[in-house]
Scaffold this motif. Sequence first.
Motif, PDB file in Angstrom:
ATOM      1  N   GLY A 101      -7.228  -5.180  -1.243  1.00  0.00           N
ATOM      2  CA  GLY A 101      -8.339  -4.259  -1.031  1.00  0.00           C
ATOM      3  C   GLY A 101      -8.187  -3.403   0.204  1.00  0.00           C
ATOM      4  N   LEU A 102      -7.480  -3.904   1.210  1.00  0.00           N
ATOM      5  CA  LEU A 102      -7.414  -3.201   2.491  1.00  0.00           C
ATOM      6  C   LEU A 102      -6.152  -2.356   2.642  1.00  0.00           C
ATOM      7  CD1 LEU A 102      -8.876  -2.844   5.214  1.00  0.00           C
ATOM      8  CD2 LEU A 102      -7.568  -4.801   6.076  1.00  0.00           C
ATOM      9  N   LEU A 103      -5.021  -2.831   2.121  1.00  0.00           N
ATOM     10  CA  LEU A 103      -3.743  -2.150   2.345  1.00  0.00           C
ATOM     11  C   LEU A 103      -3.287  -1.430   1.070  1.00  0.00           C
ATOM     12  CD1 LEU A 103      -1.885  -4.979   4.310  1.00  0.00           C
ATOM     13  CD2 LEU A 103      -3.300  -3.109   5.210  1.00  0.00           C
ATOM     14  N   PRO A 104      -3.213  -0.126   1.074  1.00  0.00           N
ATOM     15  CA  PRO A 104      -2.798   0.624  -0.126  1.00  0.00           C
ATOM     16  C   PRO A 104      -1.424   0.226  -0.652  1.00  0.00           C
ATOM     17  CG  PRO A 104      -3.780   2.097   1.495  1.00  0.00           C
ATOM     18  CD  PRO A 104      -3.619   0.777   2.181  1.00  0.00           C
ATOM     19  N   LEU A 105      -0.490  -0.091   0.239  1.00  0.00           N
ATOM     20  CA  LEU A 105       0.845  -0.476  -0.213  1.00  0.00           C
ATOM     21  C   LEU A 105       0.798  -1.795  -0.989  1.00  0.00           C
ATOM     22  CD1 LEU A 105       3.031   0.415   2.903  1.00  0.00           C
ATOM     23  CD2 LEU A 105       2.927   1.625   0.710  1.00  0.00           C
ATOM     24  N   VAL A 106       0.038  -2.758  -0.487  1.00  0.00           N
ATOM     25  CA  VAL A 106      -0.095  -4.043  -1.183  1.00  0.00           C
ATOM     26  C   VAL A 106      -0.868  -3.852  -2.485  1.00  0.00           C
ATOM     27  CG1 VAL A 106      -0.939  -6.411  -1.021  1.00  0.00           C
ATOM     28  CG2 VAL A 106      -0.006  -5.292   1.006  1.00  0.00           C
ATOM     29  N   ASN A 107      -1.838  -2.971  -2.467  1.00  0.00           N
ATOM     30  CA  ASN A 107      -2.587  -2.678  -3.691  1.00  0.00           C
ATOM     31  C   ASN A 107      -1.659  -2.135  -4.772  1.00  0.00           C
ATOM     32  OD1 ASN A 107      -5.252  -2.062  -5.165  1.00  0.00           O
ATOM     33  ND2 ASN A 107      -4.264  -0.068  -5.102  1.00  0.00           N
ATOM     34  N   ALA A 108      -0.775  -1.205  -4.390  1.00  0.00           N
ATOM     35  CA  ALA A 108       0.172  -0.644  -5.357  1.00  0.00           C
ATOM     36  C   ALA A 108       1.138  -1.701  -5.860  1.00  0.00           C
ATOM     37  CB  ALA A 108       0.935   0.516  -4.722  1.00  0.00           C
ATOM     38  N   LEU A 109       1.486  -2.665  -5.006  1.00  0.00           N
ATOM     39  CA  LEU A 109       2.453  -3.689  -5.367  1.00  0.00           C
ATOM     40  C   LEU A 109       1.856  -4.781  -6.250  1.00  0.00           C
ATOM     41  CD1 LEU A 109       5.261  -5.068  -4.962  1.00  0.00           C
ATOM     42  CD2 LEU A 109       4.268  -6.175  -2.942  1.00  0.00           C
ATOM     43  N   LEU A 110       0.665  -5.287  -5.903  1.00  0.00           N
ATOM     44  CA  LEU A 110       0.146  -6.505  -6.526  1.00  0.00           C
ATOM     45  C   LEU A 110      -1.044  -6.298  -7.464  1.00  0.00           C
ATOM     46  CD1 LEU A 110       0.305  -9.056  -3.550  1.00  0.00           C
ATOM     47  CD2 LEU A 110       1.894  -8.784  -5.463  1.00  0.00           C
ATOM     48  N   ALA A 111      -1.808  -5.238  -7.284  1.00  0.00           N
ATOM     49  CA  ALA A 111      -3.011  -5.066  -8.098  1.00  0.00           C
ATOM     50  C   ALA A 111      -2.723  -5.056  -9.596  1.00  0.00           C
ATOM     51  CB  ALA A 111      -3.766  -3.808  -7.677  1.00  0.00           C
TER      52      ALA A 111
END
Length: 270
Positions: A101-111
Amino acid sequence: MRLINRRPDRGTALVLAALPFALVALAYVLGSAERLAENPADKLLPSFATMAETFGRLAFVADARTGDYILVSDTLASLERLASALFISTALALVLGLLIGLLPLVNALLAPFVALVSMVPPLALLPILFIVMGLGEASKIALIVIGVAPFLTRDLAMRVRELPREQIIKAQTLGASTWLIALRIVLPQIVPRLIDGVRLSLGPAFLFLIAAEAIASDSGLGYRIFLVRRYLAMDVILPYVAWITLLSVAIDYGLARLRDAAFPWFGRGA
């Protein structure tokens, strides 16, 4: 006065809340009495007295073969599995939900991955878990985690994205780092939502637990229910179902009180 504006007082609200339970109990009593009048040995709808007697024996009379109190041992076995699975699910959801929810890079990777996993029917994976992980405790706990953690993760991630953007901007203006923002601004606001998410997950968690215990276990509430079904022992099955429901209500109540005590500013009455 319009019906939409009519609010019951406390006494009326209590009566209305009790009415559905009373109607269900009355329907059961009448149905049981009718069946027992035709066949006193009927097992499908045992009387409340018979179920109370059976429940008391399971809870307070030691088993002649093992010396255990069957209801107590089954309850402890199931709650241990449930607590382990919910702890793992909560920890995973807290970390992943915060990062997604907070980090766009992690969102793109795991969402997308978490979203896909959340759509997989957990019970369809049960044979695979038993094959890969065996019939022990690990496979039962893994089933609950797979069924609960993705839902909690997605819910928390959406909650993080719903936080006012102004809070994040002001914190950055004051020089806060990403991790300080996560710990001091985001985390305190999503933990009460996480507690409510766990409350909403209790029903599915018990479902997955009972399914796993029914297939491969030698103890637990689900194991006992499916063990006695071959004997049509409704005087055991129905009290066990009621007991599972009471456990869920008690856990839900405890989590709600914990949320209100730790986060009094969060919405009450949910």
